[in-house]
Design a protein around this motif. Structure first.
Motif, PDB file in Angstrom:
ATOM      1  N   SER A 108      36.662  -7.274  37.115  1.00  0.00           N
ATOM      2  CA  SER A 108      36.993  -7.302  35.695  1.00  0.00           C
ATOM      3  C   SER A 108      36.944  -8.703  35.114  1.00  0.00           C
ATOM      4  N   GLU A 139      41.528  -2.768  27.209  1.00  0.00           N
ATOM      5  CA  GLU A 139      42.543  -1.721  27.190  1.00  0.00           C
ATOM      6  C   GLU A 139      42.609  -0.977  28.510  1.00  0.00           C
ATOM      7  N   THR A 140      41.436  -0.690  29.099  1.00  0.00           N
ATOM      8  CA  THR A 140      41.414   0.029  30.389  1.00  0.00           C
ATOM      9  C   THR A 140      41.985  -0.838  31.500  1.00  0.00           C
ATOM     10  N   GLN A 141      41.912  -2.170  31.319  1.00  0.00           N
ATOM     11  CA  GLN A 141      42.432  -3.086  32.338  1.00  0.00           C
ATOM     12  C   GLN A 141      43.877  -3.473  32.098  1.00  0.00           C
ATOM     13  N   GLY A 142      44.451  -2.986  30.981  1.00  0.00           N
ATOM     14  CA  GLY A 142      45.824  -3.349  30.650  1.00  0.00           C
ATOM     15  C   GLY A 142      45.964  -4.785  30.243  1.00  0.00           C
ATOM     16  N   LYS A 143      44.912  -5.342  29.631  1.00  0.00           N
ATOM     17  CA  LYS A 143      44.934  -6.764  29.244  1.00  0.00           C
ATOM     18  C   LYS A 143      44.898  -6.907  27.732  1.00  0.00           C
TER      19      LYS A 143
END
Length: 355
Positions: free
Chosen positions: A322, A351-355
Motif C-alpha cells: 500500500s 479508505e480501504t487501507q484505513g488511512k
C-alpha cells in the motif's frame, strides 16, 4: 476480465482507449498455427503449467501476475485467448448456469478438445460478464469459436484474424477502425501464407504495438509454442508442452527468460521499482509536454494518467504494497492537480487501507 472489483473498474476504463490485442490463425495441410499479441501495460508477464491431475488435459497458461489466464493451450491442441472489448449488452442469460469466469476457463481448458464441444457447454452458461470481453477458441482441426456473450460463432476459414471488434457486428474487416489491425491486414494481403512459426511471427510482428508485452505462437498439432518478448521478433524461446508438463506444476516469468540487455527487460525492471516509475514519468512529462500543443498535451496527460493508475493498482492489489501504491497514485495528482478522477481513486484506496 480482471480479478478484483476495483482493479476491474480501472482496467476496463483504460483498456479500450489505448490498448488492444490481436490474434491470427492459419490452417493448411492438416496443420494449424495460431499467434497472439498481448497488449497491455503490465510488465509482469508469466507462463504457468498445470498438469492434468484428475482432469483430461494438462494446460499451459499465459498472462500476468494475477494468475488469471489471458490465453492458454492444452494437450489436446485446444487454445484460447481473450480480448477487452467495447460495451455490448448481453440479453440472453435468463435461466442459464452461473459459472465464475476463472472457473469457466479452467474447466474448459482442462476438459475439452474441440470448439464444437466448447460451444455446446457455453450455450448453457450465463455469460453476462462478457459485456466488455470476447473469447476466441481454436482447436487442432483449425475450427474456431468466437464467444461474444449472446453470440457463439463457429468458423472454419483457413485463415482468420481477430482484434478488439465484434465479428457479429462487422461485415467487412477492412472497415475496422483500428490502425495496427489494418497494418496487419495489409501484411497478410501482401504475403504468401504458410502454416509455420516463422510466417506467423511475421504476421504478429505486423500487428504489434509499443505495448505488446509478449507474443505466443502455437502449433496445435505438435503442441509446441514459441514465445517472443516485448516486440522483439529476433529472439524467442520454444516450449514443448508435453515435456514441460512432465516437470509438474511450475511457473516461468517471461521477462526473465530473455537477455537483461533487452528493452523489454529494462521496462520490466523499471515497472517493478516504484521510485523508478515515479522518476520515469516525471521526466517523461517534463521533457515531452513542453513540445506539444494543448490538444497533444492533453492526450499525453491522459496516457500517462492511465498507465500510472494501472501500475499503482498493480502495486495495491497484486503486490499488496500500500505504501508504494500510494506514492504512485499521488504522482498523478502531483503531475496533474486538476485530475479529479485520480483523487477519487486515491481517496477510495486510502479508505480501504484505513488511512
Amino acid at each position: 476480465m480482471r480479478y478484483l472489483s476495483i482493479f476491474i473498474t480501472v482496467t476496463l476504463l483504460v483498456s479500450h482507449s489505448i490498448s488492444a490485442c490481436s490474434m491470427y490463425k492459419i490452417t493448411r495441410n492438416g496443420k494449424t498455427i495460431v499467434g497472439n499479441n498481448e497488449d497491455w501495460f503490465s510488465a509482469n508477464t508469466q507462463i504457468w503449467f498445470v498438469p492434468k491431475g484428475n482432469e483430461a488435459y494438462g494446460v499451459m497458461n499465459v498472462g500476468f501476475n494475477n494468475d488469471f489466464p489471458q490465453g492458454a493451450i492444452n494437450e489436446a491442441g485446444l487454445m484460447f485467448d481473450g480480448f477487452a472489448m467495447p460495451y455490448l449488452k448481453i440479453e440472453n442469460s435468463k435461466g442459464k448456469t452461473k459459472v465464475p469466469i476463472p472457473t469457466l476457463i479452467t474447466s474448459i481448458m482442462h476438459n475439452y478438445s474441440s470448439v464444437k464441444d466448447v460451444k455446446t457447454y457455453l450455450s448453457g452458461v450465463d455469460l453476462s460478464y462478457l459485456e466488455t470481453s470476447m473469447l476466441v477458441f481454436v482447436d487442432r482441426s483449425g475450427a474456431y469459436l468466437i464467444v461474444e456473450g449472446d453470440e457463439l460463432i463457429l468458423g472454419y476459414d483457413s485463415e482468420q484474424s481477430f482484434s478488439n471488434f465484434y465479428p457479429s457486428q462487422t461485415s467487412n474487416s477492412d472497415e475496422v477502425n483500428i490502425d495496427f489491425y489494418q497494418k496487419g491486414l495489409q501484411h497478410l494481403k501482401a504475403s504468401e501464407p504458410q502454416p509455420s512459426f516463422d510466417y506467423c511471427s511475421t504476421v504478429m510482428n505486423s500487428f504489434q504495438q509499443d505495448i505488446t508485452q509478449y507474443t505466443t505462437i502455437y502449433d496445435l498439432e505438435d503442441c509446441k509454442i514459441r514465445v517472443y518478448h516485448y516486440q522483439n521478433f529476433d529472439t524467442f524461446i520454444e516450449i514443448d508442452l508435453v515435456e514441460e508438463l512432465k516437470k509438474g506444476g511450475h511457473k516461468l516469468i517471461i521477462p526473465e527468460l530473455f537477455s537483461k540487455s533487452t528493452k523489454g527487460y529494462q521496462y520490466y525492471k523499471m515497472y517493478n521499482d516504484a521510485d523508478a516509475v515515479i522518476k520515469h514519468y516525471e521526466t517523461l512529462w517534463e521533457d515531452e509536454s513542453e513540445k506539444l500543443d494543448s490538444k497533444a498535451k492533453k492526450i499525453l496527460e491522459n496516457k500517462i494518467t492511465q498507465v500510472i493508475t494501472h501500475i499503482a493498482t498493480d502495486w495495491a492489489y497484486v503486490k499488496k504494497d500500500s505504501n508504494r501504491a500510494i506514492k504512485i497514485y499521488k504522482l498523478i495528482i502531483e503531475l496533474f492537480p486538476e485530475n479529479q478522477n485520480a483523487k477519487r481513486i486515491l481517496d477510495k484506496f486510502l479508505e480501504t487501507q484505513g488511512k
